[in-house]
Enzyme design. Sequence first.
Site, short mmCIF file in Angstrom:
data_model
loop_
_atom_site.label_atom_id
_atom_site.label_comp_id
_atom_site.label_asym_id
_atom_site.label_seq_id
_atom_site.Cartn_x
_atom_site.Cartn_y
_atom_site.Cartn_z
N GLU A 156 75.39 126.79 117.01
CA GLU A 156 75.48 126.26 115.65
C GLU A 156 74.19 126.45 114.83
O GLU A 156 73.63 125.49 114.31
CB GLU A 156 75.91 124.78 115.69
CG GLU A 156 77.26 124.64 116.39
CD GLU A 156 77.71 123.19 116.56
OE1 GLU A 156 77.04 122.27 116.05
OE2 GLU A 156 78.74 122.98 117.23
N ASN A 198 77.01 130.89 119.34
CA ASN A 198 78.27 130.14 119.25
C ASN A 198 78.21 129.28 117.99
O ASN A 198 77.19 128.67 117.70
CB ASN A 198 78.39 129.25 120.50
CG ASN A 198 79.75 128.62 120.68
OD1 ASN A 198 80.76 129.30 120.61
ND2 ASN A 198 79.77 127.31 120.92
N HIS A 234 87.65 124.92 115.93
CA HIS A 234 88.14 123.55 115.81
C HIS A 234 88.98 123.50 114.54
O HIS A 234 88.44 123.53 113.43
CB HIS A 234 86.97 122.56 115.70
CG HIS A 234 86.17 122.47 116.96
ND1 HIS A 234 86.69 121.90 118.12
CD2 HIS A 234 84.91 122.85 117.27
CE1 HIS A 234 85.76 121.94 119.08
NE2 HIS A 234 84.68 122.52 118.58
N GLU A 263 86.11 126.84 121.82
CA GLU A 263 86.32 125.39 121.75
C GLU A 263 87.62 125.05 121.02
O GLU A 263 87.66 124.11 120.22
CB GLU A 263 85.13 124.70 121.06
CG GLU A 263 83.79 125.01 121.72
CD GLU A 263 82.61 124.23 121.13
OE1 GLU A 263 82.84 123.26 120.36
OE2 GLU A 263 81.47 124.59 121.46
N ASP A 265 90.79 123.68 119.45
CA ASP A 265 91.69 122.52 119.38
C ASP A 265 92.25 122.43 117.97
O ASP A 265 91.71 123.04 117.04
CB ASP A 265 91.05 121.21 119.85
CG ASP A 265 89.79 120.82 119.11
OD1 ASP A 265 89.45 121.47 118.09
OD2 ASP A 265 89.13 119.86 119.54
O1 G2I Z 1 81.90 118.05 118.51
C1 G2I Z 1 82.74 118.91 119.22
C2 G2I Z 1 81.97 120.07 119.79
C3 G2I Z 1 81.45 120.96 118.68
N1 G2I Z 1 80.77 122.12 119.22
C4 G2I Z 1 79.73 121.86 120.16
C5 G2I Z 1 80.20 120.94 121.26
O2 G2I Z 1 79.13 120.63 122.11
C6 G2I Z 1 80.81 119.68 120.69
O3 G2I Z 1 81.21 118.87 121.81
C7 G2I Z 1 81.17 117.49 121.60
C8 G2I Z 1 81.61 116.78 122.87
O4 G2I Z 1 82.93 117.14 123.20
C9 G2I Z 1 81.55 115.27 122.62
O5 G2I Z 1 81.81 114.56 123.85
O6 G2I Z 1 79.88 117.09 121.27
C10 G2I Z 1 79.84 115.74 120.89
C11 G2I Z 1 78.49 115.35 120.35
O7 G2I Z 1 77.93 116.31 119.56
C12 G2I Z 1 80.19 114.88 122.10
O8 G2I Z 1 80.27 113.52 121.70
C13 G2I Z 1 79.34 112.70 122.26
C14 G2I Z 1 79.37 111.40 121.50
O9 G2I Z 1 79.01 111.66 120.15
C15 G2I Z 1 78.42 110.45 122.10
O10 G2I Z 1 78.50 109.22 121.46
C16 G2I Z 1 78.67 110.31 123.60
O11 G2I Z 1 77.70 109.51 124.20
O12 G2I Z 1 79.66 112.47 123.62
C17 G2I Z 1 78.68 111.69 124.25
C18 G2I Z 1 78.95 111.63 125.75
O13 G2I Z 1 80.26 111.22 126.01
#
Ligand code: G2I
Length: 594
Positions: A156, A198, A234, A263, A265
């Site tokens: 990003e 990415n 996304h 990614e 969805d």
């Molecule tokens: O946001 C969707 C994706 C966008 N592209 C990059 C990816 O790395 C990103 O993944 C998501 C995860 O799937 C989430 O699980 O990234 C988020 C954060 O940028 C992740 O969320 C975070 C929550 O914001 C936190 O509060 C939490 O502690 O997940 C953390 C662990 O569960």
Amino acid sequence: MPLPRLRLVALAAGAALLLTPLAPAGAAEPGSLDALAAAQGRRFGTAVDDAGLADPAYTTVAAREFGRVTPANAMKWDAVEPRQGAFSFARGDALVDFARAHGQQVRGHTLVWHSQLPGWVAALPAAQVRGAMENHIAQVAGHWKGKIHTWDVVNEPFNDDGTFRTTSPFYAAMGEDYIAYAFRAARAADPDAKLYLNDYNTEGSGAKADAMYRLASRLKAQGVPLDGVGFQVHLATQYGFPYGMQANLQRFADLGLDVAITELDVRMPLPVDAAKTAVQNDYYRRAVEACLGVTRCESVTVWDFTDKYSWVPSAFPGQGSAALYDEQYRPKAAYDAVRQALGGGTTPPDTRAPSAPVGLTATAAGATSATLAWQAATDDTGVTGYDVYRDGARVGSAAATSYTDTGLSPSTAYRWTVRARDAAGNVSAASAEATATTAPGGGGAPGLVVQHRVNDQSATDNQIKPGLRLVNRGGAAADLSRVTLRYWFTGDGGSSSFSAWCDYAAVGCGAVREKVVALPAGRPGADHYLEVSFASGSLAAGASTGEIQLRVNKTDWSAFTEADDHSYRVASSYADAPKVTAYVDGVLVHGIEP
Ligand code: G2I
């Protein structure tokens, strides 16, 4: 180095059979999404959530359907280097082990990203950021060297208008050059991993895609070791399908790069309805088709495969249902749409029921609850849960192989059976029956139950912080002056003298007494207990004391290991706790002692 596994691939066109070597890992099971993708020379992957790895229904599907896994969070900077130079790889190792056990490849995500970045990086003097970044890459990519198929090296880098994210600490310190430095460091650390840029909102044509295209072109021209570009994809049903996705992917491929959907969805505003579902199915199908239309589009990865762990509801309140499977692991219509896009048929209906659970045991836990345990049942598509029946009526369900049945009457015999369920809703025959008789209610106050939650941030620090509630489910008031509670724990070395504290009680800490009692001989999970008693008062039928926040420390403040304590539960909200015991006049009325 073992030989690559050989796999039979059926060619739809000539119905000929070919032996195709797959390097380095094998795919998921025949008929799976990954097997369908492999027949087209691609891989089909999923993001994997840490919590999912502990959920058998999740791992069954993750292992069966997908040939590549991406850790949703476990390899991000905040997970692996929360403090400078202090690396912790355990969460990522767990994912790598899972993938190896199931013949899956791993997509490493992600080495350099402005988000989920610990504060210490942005706080560094600008002149130190490059060194910290290159050290991070060397350590992290070096730790998993040879085990990662593809790394998202830089994630990003762009704003939505195609300008660089100048607020990223990496850009702020090094300008655009941070990207080339990062790729060179990644190549040096793991020469066999494919190295990717990415980003999201780059899949359709537009300013951001153009910016990515120009960046990729510059990096190629400079000889930077860039192997591919990942498109997150996304999507949302209300925003339309990205314009010109296949042509956009193709122009990156034409630069001599691999491309991938990383990614995928498709979320929707809730509630789900037929029209939104039709759009979702269409978007999933078209995204997969766009990849298949580009020879160098080597994989499609979904982010996550089940709504149970999807990131969408917390990031976009009011939206959801974005994944291929629902929260009960039932494949949705979108799953069939993806199968069809991959050239497979719809899922054959699953009509086979799981085996009946065996080994059911029931143990009364005091006067008003019982604990049940059984052995896991088996199923061709995986068991997704169990239903518990008491005296012939369903009383609850469990995701794993145990259950605590509460709200029982004292001195009463009960009979339980358990049935297993699969994702299609097929239900097994009932297990053999187990019986147990609850204990008599003590001291004229049947129905006392202790509830517990953990108030502690850490199970390995120098304090134990149970939150307790005493609930009277009986029909008569209980005299609190006759009631005691015991929270059972081990002292774990260090000083054998303790301090006990009441930090808060809804009934007032003045009404509560707390002390630590040593056991004459150790028991499993306990050599001490925290005893709670009440100065006076009466707990009406149906009433609760409300929360009592307790705390124990050793006088030398050495640390505890709480996870093995008899009364310890991993729980941030209150629930009946059969391993925290209650007594009336010293007679056990609730729970099981160690
Ligand atoms: O946001 C969707 C994706 C966008 N592209 C990059 C990816 O790395 C990103 O993944 C998501 C995860 O799937 C989430 O699980 O990234 C988020 C954060 O940028 C992740 O969320 C975070 C929550 O914001 C936190 O509060 C939490 O502690 O997940 C953390 C662990 O569960």
